[in-house]
Design a protein around this motif. Structure first.
Motif, PDB file in Angstrom:
ATOM      1  N   ILE A  67      -3.245  -5.980  -1.414  1.00  0.00           N
ATOM      2  CA  ILE A  67      -4.286  -5.169  -0.786  1.00  0.00           C
ATOM      3  C   ILE A  67      -4.642  -4.098  -1.817  1.00  0.00           C
ATOM      4  N   CYS A  68      -5.877  -4.059  -2.232  1.00  0.00           N
ATOM      5  CA  CYS A  68      -6.331  -3.068  -3.240  1.00  0.00           C
ATOM      6  C   CYS A  68      -5.486  -3.119  -4.506  1.00  0.00           C
ATOM      7  N   GLY A  69      -5.109  -4.319  -4.930  1.00  0.00           N
ATOM      8  CA  GLY A  69      -4.386  -4.479  -6.184  1.00  0.00           C
ATOM      9  C   GLY A  69      -2.886  -4.267  -6.128  1.00  0.00           C
ATOM     10  N   ARG A  70      -2.341  -3.953  -4.967  1.00  0.00           N
ATOM     11  CA  ARG A  70      -0.885  -3.755  -4.803  1.00  0.00           C
ATOM     12  C   ARG A  70      -0.381  -4.651  -3.676  1.00  0.00           C
ATOM     13  N   TYR A  91       4.596  -2.746  -1.275  1.00  0.00           N
ATOM     14  CA  TYR A  91       4.523  -1.505  -2.052  1.00  0.00           C
ATOM     15  C   TYR A  91       4.185  -0.317  -1.152  1.00  0.00           C
ATOM     16  N   TYR A  92       3.209  -0.496  -0.280  1.00  0.00           N
ATOM     17  CA  TYR A  92       2.764   0.602   0.584  1.00  0.00           C
ATOM     18  C   TYR A  92       3.847   1.012   1.586  1.00  0.00           C
ATOM     19  N   SER A  93       4.584   0.044   2.091  1.00  0.00           N
ATOM     20  CA  SER A  93       5.678   0.358   3.021  1.00  0.00           C
ATOM     21  C   SER A  93       6.790   1.118   2.317  1.00  0.00           C
TER      22      SER A  93
END
Length: 52
Positions: free
Chosen positions: A27-30, A34-36
Motif C-alpha cells: 500500500i503506497c509502496g510499503r 510495515y504500517y502495523s
C-alpha cells in the motif's frame, strides 16, 4: 507498567488470489505489515509479530 503488543500476521492470501502473503501486499509502496509495526512501535518497544 510495560505494554507488549502482538501482531497476528499469518495468512496465505489465497482469497486475494496471490502467492504472496496477505501482509506483504503493498500500500503506497510499503507492505501492509510495515504500517502495523510502525504504529505498534510508537506505543511500545516490545512488539511481537506472529507469521506462522
Amino acid at each position: 507498567m510495560s505494554l507488549s503488543i502482538v501482531i497476528l500476521a499469518a495468512g496465505k492470501g489465497s482469497r486475494m488470489k496471490s502467492p504472496k502473503a496477505k501482509v506483504l501486499h503493498e500500500i503506497c509502496g510499503r507492505e501492509m505489515l510495515y504500517y502495523s509495526i510502525k504504529a505498534a512501535r510508537e506505543i511500545s518497544d516490545d512488539v511481537i509479530v506472529v507469521v506462522a
